[in-house]
Design a protein around this motif. Structure first.
Motif, PDB file in Angstrom:
ATOM      1  N   LEU A 124       0.856  -1.222   0.053  1.00 31.56           N
ATOM      2  CA  LEU A 124      -0.057   0.103   0.076  1.00 31.56           C
ATOM      3  C   LEU A 124       0.931   1.160  -0.052  1.00 31.56           C
ATOM      4  N   PRO A 125       1.717   1.437   0.702  1.00 30.33           N
ATOM      5  CA  PRO A 125       2.603   2.478   0.750  1.00 30.33           C
ATOM      6  C   PRO A 125       3.165   3.015  -0.806  1.00 30.33           C
ATOM      7  N   GLU A 126       3.351   1.869  -1.503  1.00 29.67           N
ATOM      8  CA  GLU A 126       3.741   2.104  -2.848  1.00 29.67           C
ATOM      9  C   GLU A 126       2.699   2.619  -3.714  1.00 29.67           C
ATOM     10  N   VAL A 127       1.483   2.313  -3.299  1.00 29.64           N
ATOM     11  CA  VAL A 127       0.123   2.632  -4.129  1.00 29.64           C
ATOM     12  C   VAL A 127      -0.123   4.083  -3.830  1.00 29.64           C
ATOM     13  N   ASP A 128      -0.246   4.718  -2.665  1.00 29.32           N
ATOM     14  CA  ASP A 128      -0.453   5.794  -2.161  1.00 29.32           C
ATOM     15  C   ASP A 128       1.055   6.968  -2.331  1.00 29.32           C
ATOM     16  N   ARG A 129       1.955   6.309  -1.963  1.00 31.67           N
ATOM     17  CA  ARG A 129       3.129   7.061  -2.183  1.00 31.67           C
ATOM     18  C   ARG A 129       3.084   8.367  -1.054  1.00 31.67           C
TER      19      ARG A 129
END
Lengths: 354, 369
Positions: free
Chosen positions: B364-369
């Protein structure tokens, strides 16, 4: 040649001075026994499960509190009891409080029908196995109640799943026992054990397989833990529960799993009897009768360990697969088993030669 | 006589705090019984404006920030930024540094895939595999700690090389780990691959056809599982990947099982690459020239991509000639892959959400950045 424990108990009761006291104590002591012993075993079981699953998963498990972490379960129980008892605002409060009791009580109640050793049974009913399973199946109502009254969608899904699962698996569970009953000619668990000179597992291997699978499903253990599937339904029917009510659910699960093991050993592995005791003659009988409770406990713990082992190995099945497995495979197999057993017992008893 | 029951669809909010949404994803699931009618992912709960942060920091200050883009495979986020800066600035990278970069990147790929393996099976209800997977992951983390001083946010790459040369004996430890790890993959496959319950949960579940992959721009193992043989390491080679001999595993059907098998195979390929790199690594410096803290690169634009464990991780960098980037855009694989999720989940069972979503390996951190 009576069991030592039974003898001590009977002497104790008989030595009481008043008749009413005899009756009261004669009722209270077994009741106390069947309420406290399962609970105490549960603490042991929780510890054993955690240690065993830790061994399977290449980690340590609880090992700090007491010898080998044995007191960890007591600490956990204490922690759970001290937690706040939260009832969510929109919950159906009566049903919400009733559900854990309804799940827990049948689990304990069946212990009164369970012979744990020679002459060591609280009530020897002649339809014991029937009563046993019907009482045990009451648990489902409690689970549905919990799922419904929580007013939580995950809980509701869990409750619905539990009912669907229980209905599907109850039938092959009962039918698989019919084979054993046909062999024994009695519904009494004591009779079933006493007639097992050769363990039933050798005569009814298919029935044992079906029984074990269905019982695993009845107690909602992996791979059939759909009602409380953690990764899907958060915690299923007990999502909203906390504190003492949650503890009751938790205890009920372990008590039921122990019951599963106990039934396996009683129906298929000779209960309290020493392996092949009839070959050892008098010594075998002594071993079975005097030390029965030990053999019973070892066998039961073995099946409990198998359940834990399965938990450590298998993933969870899906709802539709669960249903099709019960109706498409287990039910026909159990009917087939009854059919074969009936024919063979018929032949052996000479019913066809007339 | 037929009785008509009035049934209603149920809307469940899965997440943002759900045990198996891998972070803080919220799925608005419309259910008809156990069958999914509609899924609507809601993202953004973990937005940390990593791209905007670039515009307040110089290149060196920004480097630790990008570690947080993808906390499972950290190197994969560092590398494209470093590549882009090097491309615009014309910064040369010594040979040895390239090899070390490849080794660390492949190690983190294994780390990421191990984490996937564990959580995927945990989502399916198998609790044991994650313990085994994390045991091996721990060994990689130890290796990386020895190399970079950090267990998680390595901050190891530098513009023009890597932070420090490998410690003595580290390469042989990596080699040892590779030998050990291949055996462990075999062990996992014995445990998992032929398990009938596992197979029934993943086979023919969540099939993604090739066309859908192309339409949505999905990438990484998901794409390869659907039968598209594309890998940035081979088709758009960066660094020194053209020197290594490795296969690109592809699936046939594009179902959940294929995605699992492709990742398992990729771990083996990574081990292959690491073994070759350890053998070939030349001696020399790891950083040709130490850059000034606030160095400047000429004005220009660059897009650089690497093959991250989850797919193409790209950085689009615009420089205006100062020491601060004018604009940084991360093209993250999980974000692209997530778009397919509602399409695939339609008509499946509630339990399949976990199987399919788990197999996407979304971070998820990669999706939201």
């Amino acid at each position: 040649m009576n069991n030592v424990i039974v003898e001590i108990y009977t002497n104790l009761i008989n030595s009481l001075p008043f008749e009413p006291l005899k009756v009261i104590l004669g009722t209270l002591i077994p009741v106390l026994g069947i309420v406290t012993l399962p609970l105490l075993t549960t603490f042991l079981l929780i510890w054993w499960e955690r240690r065993l699953i830790a061994f399977v998963q290449a980690r340590l498990g609880p090992n700090r509190l007491g010898p080998g972490g044995l007191f960890q379960s007591f600490a956990d129980a204490l922690k759970v009891l001290l937690k706040e008892d939260i009832v969510s605002k929109d919950a159906d409060k009566i049903l919400f409080s009733l559900a854990p009791v309804l799940v827990f009580v049948p689990g304990i109640l069946v212990y009164s029908l369970m012979p744990v050793g020679h002459q060591m049974v609280v009530t020897n009913v002649n339809v014991a196995i029937f009563l046993f399973l019907s009482v045990a199946s009451l648990t489902t109502i409690g689970i549905l109640m919990a799922g419904w009254s929580s007013n939580n969608k995950y809980s509701l899904m869990g409750g619905i799943r539990a009912v669907a699962q229980a209905i599907s698996y109850e039938i092959p569970l009962l039918l698989s026992i019919v084979g054993v009953i046909l062999l024994t000619g009695s519904l009494s668990i004591v009779d079933i054990v006493e007639k097992q000179d050769v363990w039933n597992i050798f005569k009814q291997p298919l029935a044992f397989f079906i029984f074990f699978t269905c019982a695993l499903s009845e107690v909602n253990r992996i791979p059939f833990d759909l009602p409380e599937a953690e990764s899907e339904l958060v915690s299923g029917y007990n999502t909203e529960y906390s504190g003492f009510k949650f503890a009751l659910f938790f205890l009920a699960e372990y008590v039921n799993t122990f019951t599963l093991g106990a039934l396996c050993s009683l129906l298929f592995f000779g209960g309290w009897r020493f392996p092949f005791d009839y070959l050892l003659g008098d010594i075998g009988m002594q071993l079975s009768n005097q030390l029965g409770i030990i053999w019973f406990f070892i066998k039961t713990m073995f099946f409990f360990s198998v359940v834990v082992w399965i938990r450590g190995t298998l993933p969870r099945v899906r709802t539709d697969q669960l249903m099709s497995f019960a109706w498409k495979y287990l039910l026909p197999l159990s009917l087939f088993n009854i059919f074969i057993t009936a024919i063979i017992t018929g032949f052996l008893s000479g019913a066809f030669s007339r | 006589m037929t009785v008509e029951f009035k049934t209603e669809e149920m809307v469940i909010n899965m997440g943002p705090h759900h045990p198996s949404t891998h972070g803080v994803l919220r799925l608005i699931v419309t259910l008809d019984g156990e069958i999914i009618k509609k899924v609507e992912p809601v993202i953004g709960y973990l937005h940390r404006s990593i791209e905007r942060l670039a515009q307040d920091r110089n290149y060196f200050q920004y480097l630790p920030v990008v570690d947080r883009v993808d906390y499972i495979s950290i190197i994969a986020a560092e590398w494209p930024l470093v590549l882009a800066v090097e491309k615009i600035g014309g910064i040369e990278v010594p040979e040895r540094a390239e090899y070390i970069r490849v080794i660390t990147a492949e190690l983190t790929r294994i780390m990421s895939h191990l984490f996937y393996l564990g959580t995927f099976l945990l989502d399916l209800g198998a609790t044991t595999v994650i313990m085994y997977a994390l045991r091996e992951r721990e060994k990689i983390i130890d290796l990386m700690e020895e190399l970079t001083g950090q267990r998680m946010m390595f901050n190891y790459f530098r513009y023009g090389g890597v932070n420090a040369d490998v410690p003595e004996g580290w390469l042989s430890k990596v080699d040892e780990f590779c030998d050990y790890f291949v055996k462990m993959i075999d062990e996992y496959e014995i445990l998992i691959n032929k398990n009938p319950i596992f197979l029934s949960r993943v086979e023919n579940i969540g099939i993604i056809p090739k066309e859908m992959i192309v339409e949505y721009g999905a990438c990484g193992p998901i794409m390869r599982a659907s039968g598209i043989k594309y890998d940035v390491r081979r088709d758009d080679p960066y660094s020194i990947y053209d020197r290594f001999d490795f296969d690109i595993p592809v699936g046939r059907k594009g179902d959940t099982l294929d995605r699992y098998l492709v990742r398992m195979q990729e771990m083996r390929e990574s081990v292959k690459i690491i073994k070759q790199a350890v053998k070939q690594i030349p001696s020399g410096p790891c950083l040709k020239k130490k850059l000034a803290f606030s160095f400047k690169i000429p004005a220009g634009e660059a897009y650089c991509q690497v093959e991250a464990p989850r797919g193409n991780m790209g950085v689009y960098l615009i420089s205006n000639g100062t020491n601060i980037p004018a604009r940084v855009k991360y093209r993250t694989p999980s974000y692209a892959n997530m778009q397919i999720l509602p399409e695939v989940l339609k008509g499946t069972f509630l339990s399949d959400i976990m199987a399919i979503f788990g197999s996407f390996d979304v971070i998820l951190p990669e999706v939201d950045r």
